[in-house]
Structure formats: structure tokens, C-alpha cells
Design a protein around this motif. Structure first.
Motif, short mmCIF file in Angstrom:
data_model
loop_
_atom_site.label_atom_id
_atom_site.label_comp_id
_atom_site.label_asym_id
_atom_site.label_seq_id
_atom_site.Cartn_x
_atom_site.Cartn_y
_atom_site.Cartn_z
N MET A 29 0.84 -1.18 0.00
CA MET A 29 0.00 0.00 0.00
C MET A 29 0.88 1.24 0.00
O MET A 29 1.59 1.48 0.95
CB MET A 29 -0.92 -0.01 1.22
CG MET A 29 -1.90 -1.16 1.17
SD MET A 29 -3.01 -1.18 2.56
CE MET A 29 -4.07 0.18 2.13
N GLU A 30 0.84 1.97 -1.09
CA GLU A 30 1.57 3.22 -1.17
C GLU A 30 0.78 4.28 -0.40
O GLU A 30 -0.22 3.98 0.23
CB GLU A 30 1.76 3.61 -2.63
CG GLU A 30 2.69 2.66 -3.36
CD GLU A 30 2.93 3.04 -4.80
OE1 GLU A 30 2.08 3.74 -5.38
OE2 GLU A 30 3.96 2.65 -5.34
N GLY A 31 1.20 5.52 -0.50
CA GLY A 31 0.58 6.60 0.23
C GLY A 31 -0.86 6.86 -0.17
O GLY A 31 -1.40 6.23 -1.07
N TYR A 32 -1.45 7.83 0.52
CA TYR A 32 -2.84 8.20 0.27
C TYR A 32 -2.94 9.07 -0.96
O TYR A 32 -2.21 10.05 -1.09
CB TYR A 32 -3.41 8.97 1.46
CG TYR A 32 -3.50 8.16 2.72
CD1 TYR A 32 -4.44 7.14 2.86
CD2 TYR A 32 -2.66 8.42 3.80
CE1 TYR A 32 -4.55 6.41 4.02
CE2 TYR A 32 -2.76 7.70 4.98
CZ TYR A 32 -3.70 6.69 5.08
OH TYR A 32 -3.80 5.98 6.24
N GLU A 33 -3.88 8.74 -1.81
CA GLU A 33 -4.11 9.51 -3.04
C GLU A 33 -5.56 9.99 -3.04
O GLU A 33 -6.43 9.41 -3.70
CB GLU A 33 -3.81 8.67 -4.28
CG GLU A 33 -3.83 9.45 -5.54
CD GLU A 33 -3.35 8.67 -6.75
OE1 GLU A 33 -3.04 9.30 -7.75
OE2 GLU A 33 -3.30 7.43 -6.69
N TYR A 34 -5.82 11.01 -2.26
CA TYR A 34 -7.16 11.59 -2.16
C TYR A 34 -7.08 13.06 -2.54
O TYR A 34 -6.00 13.64 -2.67
CB TYR A 34 -7.70 11.47 -0.73
CG TYR A 34 -7.96 10.04 -0.32
CD1 TYR A 34 -8.95 9.28 -0.94
CD2 TYR A 34 -7.23 9.46 0.71
CE1 TYR A 34 -9.18 7.97 -0.55
CE2 TYR A 34 -7.46 8.15 1.09
CZ TYR A 34 -8.44 7.41 0.46
OH TYR A 34 -8.68 6.13 0.83
N LEU A 50 5.60 9.50 -3.79
CA LEU A 50 5.18 10.88 -4.01
C LEU A 50 3.72 11.15 -3.63
O LEU A 50 3.12 12.10 -4.11
CB LEU A 50 5.45 11.32 -5.46
CG LEU A 50 6.90 11.15 -5.93
CD1 LEU A 50 7.04 11.55 -7.39
CD2 LEU A 50 7.85 11.95 -5.04
N LEU A 51 3.17 10.29 -2.78
CA LEU A 51 1.82 10.47 -2.26
C LEU A 51 1.92 10.85 -0.78
O LEU A 51 3.01 10.84 -0.20
CB LEU A 51 1.01 9.18 -2.43
CG LEU A 51 0.83 8.70 -3.88
CD1 LEU A 51 0.17 7.33 -3.90
CD2 LEU A 51 0.01 9.71 -4.68
N ILE A 52 0.78 11.16 -0.16
CA ILE A 52 0.77 11.52 1.26
C ILE A 52 1.07 10.26 2.07
O ILE A 52 0.53 9.19 1.81
CB ILE A 52 -0.59 12.14 1.65
CG1 ILE A 52 -0.86 13.39 0.82
CG2 ILE A 52 -0.61 12.47 3.15
CD1 ILE A 52 0.22 14.46 0.87
N LEU A 53 1.93 10.41 3.06
CA LEU A 53 2.43 9.28 3.86
C LEU A 53 1.33 8.41 4.44
O LEU A 53 0.40 8.90 5.08
CB LEU A 53 3.30 9.80 5.01
CG LEU A 53 4.58 10.52 4.62
CD1 LEU A 53 5.10 11.34 5.80
CD2 LEU A 53 5.62 9.52 4.15
N ARG A 54 1.45 7.10 4.25
CA ARG A 54 0.57 6.11 4.85
C ARG A 54 1.40 5.31 5.84
O ARG A 54 2.44 4.76 5.48
CB ARG A 54 -0.02 5.18 3.80
CG ARG A 54 -0.99 4.15 4.36
CD ARG A 54 -1.41 3.12 3.31
NE ARG A 54 -2.12 3.71 2.20
CZ ARG A 54 -3.46 3.74 2.08
NH1 ARG A 54 -4.21 3.23 3.02
NH2 ARG A 54 -4.01 4.28 1.02
#
Length: 191
Positions: A29-34, A50-54
Motif C-alpha cells: 500500500m503506497e501513500g494516500y491519493e485523495y 510521491l503520495l501523502i504518507l501512509r
């Protein structure tokens, strides 16, 4: 109205709001993409995906990564930090609970906003909202292959589901919709 079909589910295919992990070791699971409102500062972005840290992890050299991103990077590289190339092992990582709390409080638009849901909520409350959102896709309770918006489920179950029970007009037997033609060939009162 068209209905969606699927043979698999993604945590009923929605990203989790915090504490759930992949269902298999090969799935990451990569970072949050919302759609964050407003967009978070760059310091909350994982340098790998390059997504928001999960599930943020901080390294001994002070960099933050998504949990799964840094673990995958350490396994795929020669145990080095992807940012500064400093030697790094899994033991040199620790959960960044402060960053995690901040991120879970960031506001996002409901992922169903493209379908009309205008709700803006903290990321940490996403799963609760998706459990109630009328536009959230949900699997049919009859276990047919259809996945439909929650608001349309009653209509689907009553009028469209291939596995709904239909009462035979001749003998009043309850028969699955897909089996009605076969039933009419053997119905004792159809002839």
C-alpha cells in the motif's frame, strides 16, 4: 442505469483510513491519493511514491516514508536510504505517530465526489463515512457479481439481481431470476 460487476474486492476496494495493511505479502500500500482540502505541505509526501504518507516511518537519518514504500525499498536496494544513501536497516525505522495523527486529521473530499457526494471529512473518518455514503459502491447481499452504489441497492436487489427470488405466477414457488425459464419448462401448473 448500469451496474458495475467485479470478481474481487479491495478491502471492498477502498483504501483504508489508517490502520489496515495489505492482505498478502506481495500486495503493498503506497501513500494516500485523495483530494486533500487544502493540499498538505510537501513534508507529508513520501519521497518514494510521491503520495501523502501512509503509516509513516522515520529513519535514523530523519527522513519520512510510507511504511510499505521504505520496506520495499530496503529489500530491493542495498539497505540504503533512498534520499541520502546512508546505510539503513529495518531496525533503523520507527513509527512516526505524530505525523500519522496529523495526516489522519487532514480534510479530504469523499472519494465519491465525482459521483456527487460533497462531503469533506478528516481522512481518519473516511471508513466510517464510506460505511454510510449513499454513493459508495457495495457488493450485492445476494452475492451476485454486481457492485452498485448503496443508494441503488434496494432497486438492484428487487429488480435487477440475477439471484433475486421471483415468485412463479403459476405455482407461486420462489425461483432465482436466472432459473425462471428452466422452471417454466417443469412447472406443474404452467401447462
Amino acid at each position: 442505469m448500469s451496474y458495475y460487476s467485479s470478481t474481487s474486492t479491495e478491502q471492498a476496494t477502498f483504501p483504508s483510513g489508517g490502520s489496515s495493511y495489505p492482505s498478502s505479502l506481495s500486495e503493498t500500500m503506497e501513500g494516500y491519493e485523495y483530494d486533500f482540502v487544502p493540499p498538505p505541505e510537501p513534508r507529508y509526501e513520501c519521497p518514494i511514491c510521491l503520495l501523502i504518507l501512509r503509516e509513516p516511518r522515520q529513519t535514523k537519518c530523519g527522513h519520512r516514508f510510507c511504511r510499505d514504500c521504505i520496506l520495499r525499498a530496503l529489500r530491493d536496494s542495498s539497505a540504503r536510504c533512498p534520499v541520502d544513501n546512508e546505510g539503513l536497516t529495518e531496525a533503523d525505522l520507527f513509527p512516526d505517530n505524530f505525523a500519522k495523527r496529523e495526516i489522519l486529521n487532514f480534510d479530504i473530499r469523499c472519494p465519491n465526489n465525482k459521483d456527487g457526494c460533497e462531503k469533506i471529512l478528516p481522512l481518519g473518518k473516511l471508513q466510517l463515512h464510506l460505511g454510510e455514503c449513499p454513493l459508495a459502491l457495495t457488493p450485492c447481499p445476494n452475492k451476485c457479481a454486481s457492485i452498485v452504489p448503496r443508494r441503488d441497492m434496494a432497486d438492484h436487489v428487487e429488480n435487477h439481481c440475477d439471484l433475486r427470488a421471483i415468485s412463479c405466477a403459476n405455482c407461486c414457488a420462489n425461483v432465482k431470476a436466472t432459473d425462471m425459464l428452466d422452471h417454466m419448462n417443469v412447472c406443474p401448473k404452467a401447462h
